[in-house]
Structure formats: structure tokens, C-alpha cells
Design an enzyme around this catalytic site. Sequence first.
Site, short mmCIF file in Angstrom:
data_model
loop_
_atom_site.label_atom_id
_atom_site.label_comp_id
_atom_site.label_asym_id
_atom_site.label_seq_id
_atom_site.Cartn_x
_atom_site.Cartn_y
_atom_site.Cartn_z
N GLY A 161 38.91 36.01 39.84
CA GLY A 161 38.67 35.19 41.87
C GLY A 161 37.24 36.08 41.92
CB CYS A 162 35.13 38.84 41.90
SG CYS A 162 36.60 39.98 41.67
CD GLN A 163 29.93 34.92 46.20
OE1 GLN A 163 30.26 35.23 46.86
NE2 GLN A 163 28.90 34.43 46.16
CB SER A 164 28.96 39.53 41.38
OG SER A 164 29.06 38.91 42.31
#
Length: 139
Positions: A50-53
Site C-alpha cells: 500500500g505504499c507508493q515507495s
Amino acid sequence: MTIQEKQQEIIDEFEFLDDWEQKYEYIIDLGKELKGLPEEKKSEENLIKGCQSKVWLDAEFRDGKLFFNADSDGILPKGIVSLLVRIYSGHTTKEILDSDFDFISKIGLQEFLSPSRANGLMAMTKQIKFYAVAFQLKS
């Protein structure tokens, strides 16, 4: 120091910063202080979904307490996860589960983040609670 005392300490630190540019720089500096993870800990198992990075969070349970370490391939997420490691590492599962994440709104972090980064932050906080539940069941 309790979790609430650590949260208040961070709130106080952010109050001294005048604008979001200074807060942004401060978060990046915090990320630079994070010791990071060895390559073998940067596994799919430790990757926060769920993290962009890419953000990895590792937890170790010893002496009745959880200890976190983290890393990220992005400078801002690394700073954000370093805040969470600073607050929650070294506490019992009960202390972690009984705590809240109110400090995030008190420092205005969610307002500053893009929707995808805010989702990543929520995924980080959920992962910390998940580890606390998992290790509580083991103990």
C-alpha cells in the site's frame, strides 16, 4: 519514556518548525538517521503493501517488547517510518495496541501528504499494530 511521551516530544519538535518546507526537511533528516535494514531483511515478507515507495518494516520480539527497524527506497517515506520506529520500538505489545496515532494529525502530517502517501502512512501504522497482535498471540 511512554509511547504518549514520545508522541508529545515529536509534536513539540514540529511546533518549532514554521512551515511545511521546514517540516519536510526535518522528516527527511530523520530518515537519514534511520540505520536501515540489511539486504536480507528487505524481503517480500517485510514489505509494507500500500505504499507508493518500497518500505520495509522488520520486528523483533525480545524481553517482552517489540523492536522495530525499517528502511525505504524513498527519502520521505524513510523519514515517516523513522518517526514510527522511534515511537513504537521498545514497547510491549499491549502498550502498542492500547496506543493511538493521534500525533499524526497533531503535527498535520496527513494534510501535507498526497493521497497515495497518506495511504502508505496508514499501511505503516496498520503493520505496526499487526506485528503487535501477532507477537501478543505468540507470547
